[in-house]
Design a protein around this motif. Sequence first.
Motif, short mmCIF file in Angstrom:
data_model
loop_
_atom_site.label_atom_id
_atom_site.label_comp_id
_atom_site.label_asym_id
_atom_site.label_seq_id
_atom_site.Cartn_x
_atom_site.Cartn_y
_atom_site.Cartn_z
N ALA A 157 0.81 -1.22 0.00
CA ALA A 157 0.00 0.00 0.00
C ALA A 157 0.84 1.27 0.00
N SER A 163 -1.58 -7.27 -0.41
CA SER A 163 -1.34 -7.18 1.04
C SER A 163 -0.20 -8.05 1.54
N THR A 196 -2.07 -2.95 -5.91
CA THR A 196 -1.74 -3.11 -4.49
C THR A 196 -2.16 -4.49 -3.99
#
Length: 356
Positions: free
Chosen positions: A99, A128, A126
């Motif tokens: 991010a 995680s 993006t």
Amino acid sequence: MTLDDLRVFVAVCEAGSLSAVARNLGCTQSAVSQRIKRLEREAGSRLLERRPRGVAPTQAGRILHRAAADGIGGLDLALHRLADLRAGDGGTVRVTTGATTVRHFMSEAVVAFRAHHPHVNLEFRTESSSRRCFEVVADGSSELAWITIGPPVPGIEQHPVVRLPWVLAVRADDPLAGRERIEPEELAGIRHIRLPENSTSRMRLDDHLSHREAGPVPPPSTTSVADWDTALLLAELGVGHAVVPQLPGLHASVHPALRLVPIAGLPPLATGWAVRRWEALSPAAVAFAETVTAGLGGDTGRVTAGLGGDTETVAACLGGDTETEKGVPVGLGGEVGRGRAATAGPGGGEAGSVRP
């Protein structure tokens, strides 16, 4: 055997579930099963076996899965490039990051790349976790992904770029804020803000601490976060102490009440690029990767060697050199690399954060 059959088979192997793939494709589980059965007839072998929860590839299935995943990923990448040619532009560089990766690692490089390659599209995605980054590179959705360097991943090349020393982030009024350094053994008993269990950086840190002569260091924790930026913010608020890498790209004004204390003796954390094959990257993707690498003070020649090249360089990037003073890459600077506590306030060093 069709390309769609192979796509479904690869998806089932990676999901471990026929029903999950059927839901994702918007079809029935029976339709998915029929595609698998067609492949098994043509292969002359069982490709999947049932498990208590879902399915897993057999030995024959693993062979086909590796070959199919590699081929489909390469084909999808080629189709992306053909689309760029039809559009008549300078191509598209697809990059997967965390991010806040662009802000901390790539902001200046993006500006420089745009100035030199105004007709190339930059497309950022993006994710995680490093695992998800590997998946989108493997399936051809992205050419490049910025990751924390971890264990080898089949079908993926990892190219270390920078090594980041570990620091303890504390409030400016914390008793530890004035320390020049802290020993890993002193982390025991400190109220830690913990990174996610499945993050590569958390795995690296726990591994380093557990192999020290003093034995495991099990720091207590009542708070956990998903990224380093949040850990730094909570440390600044006095919620706890955060063990994070010293990263570039964060302006001093962002955390004016934060101090970063070097942690002695821990091998630095390596970050860099994940690709399918460096030689297969488009010229635009290579140019962007090298622009980012140069902006971070890295050696673009060493990056292209990757984990299959200069083993001495790679070993150092993965922690072979345990001298903290050598952990800061050329061009980043920073007081932490010289063994003094850094500050995120005016006149101090810089800290940064990205996906763990």
